[in-house]
Scaffold this active site. Structure first.
Site, PDB file in Angstrom:
ATOM      1  N   ASP A 205      16.278   3.199   0.275  1.00 17.66           N
ATOM      2  CA  ASP A 205      16.602   3.377  -1.136  1.00 17.66           C
ATOM      3  C   ASP A 205      17.242   2.101  -1.673  1.00 17.66           C
ATOM      4  O   ASP A 205      18.275   1.652  -1.174  1.00 17.66           O
ATOM      5  CB  ASP A 205      17.564   4.566  -1.278  1.00 17.66           C
ATOM      6  CG  ASP A 205      18.060   4.767  -2.696  1.00 17.66           C
ATOM      7  OD1 ASP A 205      17.421   4.245  -3.622  1.00 17.66           O
ATOM      8  OD2 ASP A 205      19.095   5.453  -2.862  1.00 17.66           O
TER       9      ASP A 205
ATOM     10  N   GLU B 250      -8.160  12.160   8.155  1.00 17.18           N
ATOM     11  CA  GLU B 250      -7.447  13.245   8.839  1.00 17.18           C
ATOM     12  C   GLU B 250      -8.432  14.398   9.009  1.00 17.18           C
ATOM     13  O   GLU B 250      -8.789  15.065   8.053  1.00 17.18           O
ATOM     14  CB  GLU B 250      -6.231  13.684   8.018  1.00 17.18           C
ATOM     15  CG  GLU B 250      -5.417  14.772   8.694  1.00 17.18           C
ATOM     16  CD  GLU B 250      -4.374  15.392   7.772  1.00 17.18           C
ATOM     17  OE1 GLU B 250      -3.352  15.885   8.292  1.00 17.18           O
ATOM     18  OE2 GLU B 250      -4.593  15.417   6.537  1.00 17.18           O
TER      19      GLU B 250
ATOM     20  N   HIS C 297       4.215  12.227   9.595  1.00 17.87           N
ATOM     21  CA  HIS C 297       5.092  12.928   8.650  1.00 17.87           C
ATOM     22  C   HIS C 297       4.956  14.443   8.720  1.00 17.87           C
ATOM     23  O   HIS C 297       5.790  15.157   8.154  1.00 17.87           O
ATOM     24  CB  HIS C 297       4.786  12.456   7.227  1.00 17.87           C
ATOM     25  CG  HIS C 297       3.394  12.789   6.791  1.00 17.87           C
ATOM     26  ND1 HIS C 297       2.276  12.164   7.317  1.00 17.87           N
ATOM     27  CD2 HIS C 297       2.920  13.710   5.891  1.00 17.87           C
ATOM     28  CE1 HIS C 297       1.190  12.672   6.757  1.00 17.87           C
ATOM     29  NE2 HIS C 297       1.545  13.606   5.902  1.00 17.87           N
ATOM     30  N   ASP C 298       3.922  14.954   9.369  1.00 18.03           N
ATOM     31  CA  ASP C 298       3.698  16.394   9.472  1.00 18.03           C
ATOM     32  C   ASP C 298       4.101  16.968  10.824  1.00 18.03           C
ATOM     33  O   ASP C 298       3.937  18.171  11.053  1.00 18.03           O
ATOM     34  CB  ASP C 298       2.212  16.706   9.241  1.00 18.03           C
ATOM     35  CG  ASP C 298       1.815  16.630   7.780  1.00 18.03           C
ATOM     36  OD1 ASP C 298       2.692  16.827   6.919  1.00 18.03           O
ATOM     37  OD2 ASP C 298       0.632  16.354   7.496  1.00 18.03           O
TER      38      ASP C 298
ATOM     39  N   ASP D 263      -6.430  11.941   3.368  1.00 16.66           N
ATOM     40  CA  ASP D 263      -5.737  13.182   3.710  1.00 16.66           C
ATOM     41  C   ASP D 263      -6.679  14.384   3.688  1.00 16.66           C
ATOM     42  O   ASP D 263      -7.510  14.511   2.777  1.00 16.66           O
ATOM     43  CB  ASP D 263      -4.596  13.397   2.708  1.00 16.66           C
ATOM     44  CG  ASP D 263      -3.803  14.657   2.970  1.00 16.66           C
ATOM     45  OD1 ASP D 263      -3.043  14.671   3.950  1.00 16.66           O
ATOM     46  OD2 ASP D 263      -3.950  15.620   2.206  1.00 16.66           O
TER      47      ASP D 263
END
Length: 576
Positions: free
Chosen positions: A42, A267, A341-342, A221
């Site tokens: 950030d 994917e 990330h999954d 994706d």
């Protein structure tokens, strides 16, 4: 002089033979690194990672040895599924910055020799996308057929019994349109209708928009879901139509992808080798690589759901990995990964995140990924051994899949949400997608150096011990082990292009294989368990002399007829 001349000729001959056999390609030789932008860095202290934060850490990626960044979605989005619900494919989410910030980031990447692939979601959009807003207005809308609409059955119920990936019905009734629309994921992610040629042309324009802006490729994706079976099918489980998907991908390759020197990674869930190779064989002209999940979905295949508090059996993982090494055709290229990330954190899910074994077992997993044949993908934080997090209440979670799982449990068992969470807390803590999404741990300052604000998702409390700063300083850290593996891979064609042969195939504890390319041989020996293993050398492994190159302990044992392997030990040997 004659001896030197002969040696020089031999070297030339070896290089010529290699040139004939090796079909070099930049994305085969590259090391990829996935950034989940919301959790990476950030820059403006609003608690959310952003593009300028990524730019500020590019020197870190360069030091690690990264060649390509895979950037999870940064497009405009209402964030129902953290950016995988796109409302504008040609603009950047305000929380992440601007197109100018993106252009500057890409420029700085390219200055450092780092390429960028964007995460492109083509199966569905956000319900706040202009296409969908127009689509729901009228049956005569120009955008009506951009999505999949259907009337209810004779009782006014959903057209069929398909369930979404996130639980509950895959159909949602829209009051404005007076029809149901299909959503294989969240109800705020309506599926795009790929049977509509106008929709496909829109997609190709979007792809070209980013290519002309300088992007080096795409991770696609949920790409297998583009082709839909006949929606009147009453099956509860939804199965994609691969035949239709292949037609669409061939057209996309012919019309746009093949015109540029980019890479595509699809994917493609739940496919065997015969199914996957149709997506990635060079002769089929669809995609370059695909993510298949056979080795990470061991428990899901065994229990029928990912929601179990069970570690995968590493013997099954070994068999799955080896199968893809030996059975994938020569004109199809593999991807190598344990996390994204999954998925939960790899060291917590596959090996051992205890204080005693976390670093050793994290290095063991890295050894596998970097020494098998294929392109390695690192998910942010794996290179420092980040672990799963334990959340005490459902409000701490952000992941829609996790939240829906608890809601569905409460509904099925007729209990309240809080009770459903408490009853399934251990399972959720083990497999929730939020395990991989906690902020990157940069140092031991407040909030792990991720932000000076309040992080959008809680930071793992172990950041005081596990962080980038301490890893870089420690020569024996997970980070520096990754760095050595990357350097070794880049300097040795045998690790990238060499043939693969496994030994002791039925051994449930050790994973032994060699990579061979002409006169170069690499032997990899791995103990997948937390116990000491004493094994005899395989009879069919002819090793005259071996030199240990990398070991995840401070010193590797030399061996002759027997091996003595410490818990999670992994050793890479050059031999002849």
């Amino acid at each position: 002089m004659k001896h030197l001349k002969n040696l020089e000729n031999n070297l030339i001959n070896i290089k010529q033979r290699r040139a004939i056999k090796i079909k070099r390609c930049w994305w085969k030789e590259a090391v990829f690194y996935q950034i989940y932008p919301r959790s990476f860095k950030d820059s403006n202290n609003d608690g959310i990672g952003d593009i300028k934060g990524i730019t500020s850490k590019l020197d870190y990626l360069k030091e690690l040895g990264i060649d390509v960044v895979w950037l999870s979605p940064v497009y405009k989005s209402p964030n129902n599924d953290n950016g995988y619900d796109i409302s504008d494919y040609r603009d950047i989410m305000c929380e992440f910055g601007t197109l100018k910030d993106w252009d500057e980031m890409l420029c700085e990447m390219h200055k450092r020799g780092i390429k960028l692939i964007m995460d492109l979601v083509l199966n569905h959009s956000s319900d706040e996308h202009m296409w969908f807003i127009e689509s729901r207005k009228s049956k005569d809308s120009l955008y009506k057929d951009y999505y999949i609409w259907a009337d209810g059955n004779e009782n006014g119920e959903p057209p069929n019994l398909w369930e979404s990936v996130f639980g509950f019905s895959a159909w949602h009734y829209d009051e404005d349109a007076k029809q149901y629309y299909l959503h294989l994921f969240s109800k705020k992610q309506p599926d795009l209708n790929w049977s509509n040629p106008k929709l496909r042309e829109e997609i190709y324009d979007i792809i070209e928009f980013w290519i002309k802006r300088g992007v080096d490729g795409f991770r696609l994706d949920a790409i297998r879901f583009l082709g839909k079976p006949e929606y009147k099918n009453e099956a509860v489980d939804f199965y994609p139509n691969d035949d239709l998907t292949h037609i669409y991908l061939k057209e996309m390759n012919q019309k746009i992808l093949s015109k540029y020197n980019i890479v595509t990674v699809g994917e493609v869930q739940d496919l065997d080798i015969d199914g996957a190779k149709k997506y990635i064989r060079e002769s089929d002209k669809e995609l370059n690589m695909c993510f298949q999940f056979n080795h990470v979905n061991i428990c899901e295949m065994k229990y029928g759901t990912k929601w179990v508090n069970k570690k995968p059996n590493m013997f099954d993982v070994k068999k799955a990995l080896s199968k893809w090494q030996t059975e994938l055709p020569v004109d199809a290229w593999n991807t190598l990964f344990f996390g994204n990330h999954d998925l939960p954190r790899q060291v917590s899910f596959f090996s051992n995140d205890s204080d005693h074994y976390r670093e050793i077992s994290a290095k063991m997993l890295a050894t596998i990924i970097f020494t098998l044949k294929g392109t390695p993908f690192i998910y942010q934080g794996e290179e420092i051994g980040m672990t799963n997090i334990i959340f005490d209440k459902l409000d701490d979670y952000n992941d829609i899949d996790t939240i829906n799982f608890v809601k569905q449990k409460a509904e099925i068992e007729d209990i309240d949400i809080e009770t459903a969470f408490k009853q399934n807390k251990d399972i959720i803590n083990f497999v929730s997608r939020d395990n991989a999404r906690t902020p990157m741990q940069w140092d031991d300052s407040e909030n792990a150096g991720f932000t000076a604000g309040t992080p959008w998702l809680k930071v793992n409390p172990n950041y005081k011990k596990i962080n980038v700063e301490s890893n870089i300083k420690d020569s024996n850290s997970v980070f520096n082990y990754y760095k050595k593996l990357i350097e070794l891979r880049k300097k040795n064609d045998v690790i990238i292009y060499g043939d693969y042969q496994e030994f002791l195939l039925d051994d449930k504890c050790v994973f032994i294989y060699k990579r061979e390319l002409y006169d170069e041989k690499v032997l990899v020996i791995i103990n997948m368990t937390d116990e000491i293993m004493q094994k005899k050398m395989p009879l069919n492994l002819n090793v005259k002399e071996a030199t240990p190159v990398i070991c995840n302990y401070k010193r590797a044992y030399n061996f002759k007829k027997e091996m003595l392997l410490r818990p999670y030990e992994s050793v890479i040997y050059f031999y002849y």
